[in-house]
Design an enzyme around this catalytic site. Structure first.
Site, PDB file in Angstrom:
ATOM      1  N   THR A 112       0.948  -1.227  -0.134  1.00  0.00           N
ATOM      2  CA  THR A 112      -0.003   0.134   0.032  1.00  0.00           C
ATOM      3  C   THR A 112       0.889   1.373   0.045  1.00  0.00           C
ATOM      4  OG1 THR A 112      -0.010   0.323   2.329  1.00  0.00           O
ATOM      5  CG2 THR A 112      -1.631  -1.340   1.032  1.00  0.00           C
ATOM      6  N   SER A 164      -1.720  11.122   4.113  1.00  0.00           N
ATOM      7  CA  SER A 164      -0.902  10.193   3.781  1.00  0.00           C
ATOM      8  C   SER A 164      -0.361  10.444   2.550  1.00  0.00           C
ATOM      9  CB  SER A 164      -1.869   8.754   3.908  1.00  0.00           C
ATOM     10  OG  SER A 164      -0.961   7.702   3.765  1.00  0.00           O
ATOM     11  N   MET A 207      -2.912   5.124  -1.583  1.00  0.00           N
ATOM     12  CA  MET A 207      -4.328   4.499  -1.498  1.00  0.00           C
ATOM     13  C   MET A 207      -4.286   3.328  -0.865  1.00  0.00           C
ATOM     14  SD  MET A 207      -6.303   6.734  -2.898  1.00  0.00           S
ATOM     15  CE  MET A 207      -5.549   7.993  -2.120  1.00  0.00           C
ATOM     16  N   HIS A 208      -4.017   3.210   0.501  1.00  0.00           N
ATOM     17  CA  HIS A 208      -3.841   1.979   1.421  1.00  0.00           C
ATOM     18  C   HIS A 208      -5.166   1.195   0.958  1.00  0.00           C
ATOM     19  CE1 HIS A 208      -0.282   3.586   3.391  1.00  0.00           C
ATOM     20  NE2 HIS A 208      -0.908   4.710   3.624  1.00  0.00           N
ATOM     21  N   ASP A 209      -6.043   1.594   1.327  1.00  0.00           N
ATOM     22  CA  ASP A 209      -7.408   0.802   1.248  1.00  0.00           C
ATOM     23  C   ASP A 209      -7.840   0.239   0.290  1.00  0.00           C
ATOM     24  OD1 ASP A 209      -7.698   0.899   4.240  1.00  0.00           O
ATOM     25  OD2 ASP A 209      -9.094   2.632   4.096  1.00  0.00           O
TER      26      ASP A 209
END
Length: 304
Positions: free
Chosen positions: A191, A223, A232-234
């Site tokens: 991520t 972030s 865009m982790h999720d």
């Protein structure tokens, strides 16, 4: 054939992008959403999720979930997402309400009604999923797999080694990782690579109304930055469902540290098999960044 999924989330700015992709990616059939305390309180994550569903006119049932971790005091990520969790855009008023039962029971009921096993996607702390697995073990055969955004095989983002979603409720994560269900872990190893570039971000206001909304939210997201790119982790958990070819996975034994003074919330990923324990998680270790960025652009172009 569209893949049926249930999404457990704690919106959260990057959650908003993941929710958009879950709703509008043509390969997916989002049938249920549930909320959990994480980035902000569960009252706020529920409000934010309902606002997004109303914004996109999506008739997807939503249940409010756990307000606190299983055994410890709550923590949040308001420093990353703002006090409301989705500051920066004025959503219109609506009268949508969550279902009248807790999230884990809503998941249980929907699983038991489903004609085939369902993929669960969890992009917040794992409290609701742990409650489901511990209180309703009869549901396990109805879970195709669990895909999470959480954990790390290396560095953390809220302690030196722990990633926020796991550190927010380590006991829940430990319960889930011990459960025996199939798990795919999209952690910080991938991520942190999932960056939307400044050039792409600058095009969002011209894309569509969703692009305008996301651009406004992104100006409050911490972030990364609009100047250097945003992580865009999720969204990685949703991307894996649609484009698993973009990810390099390795089966590993993974445990969650719940006791350490400095290591609580760490996902201990036994990449080299030092512990001699059977693998219980498919761990994403690398990402085709250009392919990911292209996929994001394609999906967001489909969102009204």
């Amino acid at each position: 054939m569209r893949l049926p999924i249930f999404l457990d989330t704690d919106p959260g700015i990057d959650d908003a992008v993941a929710i958009a992709a879950a709703i509008f990616a043509p390969e997916l059939d989002l049938q249920l959403m549930t909320t959990v305390a994480g980035n902000v309180s569960v009252e706020k994550t529920t409000r934010n999720a309902l606002q997004l569903l109303h914004f996109w006119n999506a008739e997807i049932p939503l249940a409010q979930g756990a307000a606190v971790p299983l055994v410890r005091a709550p923590r949040d990520a308001a420093s990353v997402h703002g006090e409301s969790g989705m500051a920066g855009y004025d959503f219109v008023e609506h009268n949508r309400k969550p279902l009248g039962i807790p999230a884990f029971l809503a998941i249980r009921d929907a699983l038991m009604r489903a004609p085939e096993p369902v993929t669960l996607v969890a992009i917040g702390p794992l409290t609701n999923i742990a409650l489901l697995l511990s209180q309703c073990p009869e549901c396990k055969p109805y879970i195709r797999r669990l895909v999470i955004m959480g954990g790390s095989a290396g560095r953390g983002n809220c302690t030196p080694n722990a990633e926020f979603n796991i550190a927010a409720d380590p006991e829940a994560a430990a319960c889930v990782f011990r459960s025996g269900i199939e798990i795919v872990m999209c952690g910080l190893d991938v991520t942190n690579q999932a960056i939307l570039t400044p050039d792409y971000l600058s095009t969002l206001p011209q894309l569509n109304r969703t692009g305008k909304m996301l651009h406004a939210l992104f100006s409050h997201y911490r972030s990364g930055s609009m100047q250097s790119g945003l992580r865009m982790h999720d969204l990685c958990a949703i991307a894996w469902l649609v484009r698993p070819d973009l990810f390099t996975l390795k089966p590993c034994f993974v445990a969650v540290e719940t006791q350490g003074e400095f290591t609580s919330g760490t996902t201990v990923v036994d990449i080299d098999g030092c512990l001699g324990k059977p693998a219980n998680v498919q761990v994403a270790l690398d990402l085709n960044v250009k392919g990911f960025q292209q996929w994001v652009a394609e999906v967001l172009a489909l969102v009204p």
